[in-house]
Design a protein around this motif. Structure first.
Motif, PDB file in Angstrom:
ATOM      1  N   TYR A  17      -4.560  16.860  91.891  1.00  0.00           N
ATOM      2  CA  TYR A  17      -5.535  16.408  91.306  1.00  0.00           C
ATOM      3  C   TYR A  17      -6.840  17.834  92.571  1.00  0.00           C
ATOM      4  CZ  TYR A  17      -4.132  13.176  89.055  1.00  0.00           C
ATOM      5  OH  TYR A  17      -2.909  12.377  88.335  1.00  0.00           O
ATOM      6  N   HIS A  75     -11.513  17.657  95.133  1.00  0.00           N
ATOM      7  CA  HIS A  75     -12.740  16.668  95.189  1.00  0.00           C
ATOM      8  C   HIS A  75     -12.293  14.990  94.594  1.00  0.00           C
ATOM      9  CE1 HIS A  75     -15.243  19.407  97.788  1.00  0.00           C
ATOM     10  NE2 HIS A  75     -15.534  20.349  96.922  1.00  0.00           N
ATOM     11  N   PHE A  76     -11.406  15.476  94.022  1.00  0.00           N
ATOM     12  CA  PHE A  76     -10.570  14.482  93.538  1.00  0.00           C
ATOM     13  C   PHE A  76     -10.525  12.932  94.132  1.00  0.00           C
ATOM     14  CE2 PHE A  76      -8.235  11.941  90.085  1.00  0.00           C
ATOM     15  CZ  PHE A  76      -9.223  11.853  89.476  1.00  0.00           C
ATOM     16  N   ASN A  97     -15.385  12.188  91.774  1.00  0.00           N
ATOM     17  CA  ASN A  97     -15.625  13.926  91.968  1.00  0.00           C
ATOM     18  C   ASN A  97     -16.650  15.010  91.440  1.00  0.00           C
ATOM     19  OD1 ASN A  97     -13.095  16.163  92.068  1.00  0.00           O
ATOM     20  ND2 ASN A  97     -13.489  16.163  89.678  1.00  0.00           N
TER      21      ASN A  97
END
Length: 138
Positions: free
Chosen positions: A107, A110-111, A129
């Motif tokens: 991902y 920032h996920f 996120n």
């Protein structure tokens, strides 16, 4: 638009213990209706659409509740710290860890997500996120 999501449970009290360990902290209020659980997000001023409700019910066909293979329900937290807190609360309330909170290569940077299973095997994700928080590559 998704209006609601429903998962099955054979023991509503056990399911309530699990889901009430984290959903109220995400803004959901619990309403019980005919022995089932309805977690509702309040409509905010100026909000044009209702956000999806989350229901926990005994299966209508009378058969045991089972989890869908490949099915997952994701709840968005405010930040990474809340992901960690709610993941721990859900595990302490009868859930099973399916992946400690953290970043995943698959991902975006920032996920930040933690995975778990409810007492009936339904897969749940709690994620944040927020690009203002440190990312995977920081």
């Amino acid at each position: 638009m998704i209006a609601y999501v429903t998962v099955g449970a054979d023991d509503i009290a056990r399911a309530e213990q699990f889901y009430s360990a984290f959903l109220p902290d995400l803004g959901y209020t619990l309403e019980e209706f005919h022995g089932d659980l309805s977690y509702i997000l309040p409509k905010q001023t100026g909000q044009s659409v209702a956000l999806p409700d989350f229901y926990v019910k005994a299966p209508f066909d009378g058969q045991p509740a089972t989890a869908g293979n490949g099915t997952m329900i994701a709840f968005e937290a405010r930040n990474q710290a809340q992901v960690r807190t709610l993941h721990a609360a859900a595990v302490a309330a009868g859930g099973t860890d399916e992946g400690q909170p953290g970043f995943r290569e698959t991902y975006g940077p920032h996920f930040y997500v933690g995975y778990l299973r409810d007492p009936y095997g339904n897969k749940i994700a709690i994620f944040a996120n927020d690009p203002s928080e440190p990312g995977r590559d920081a």
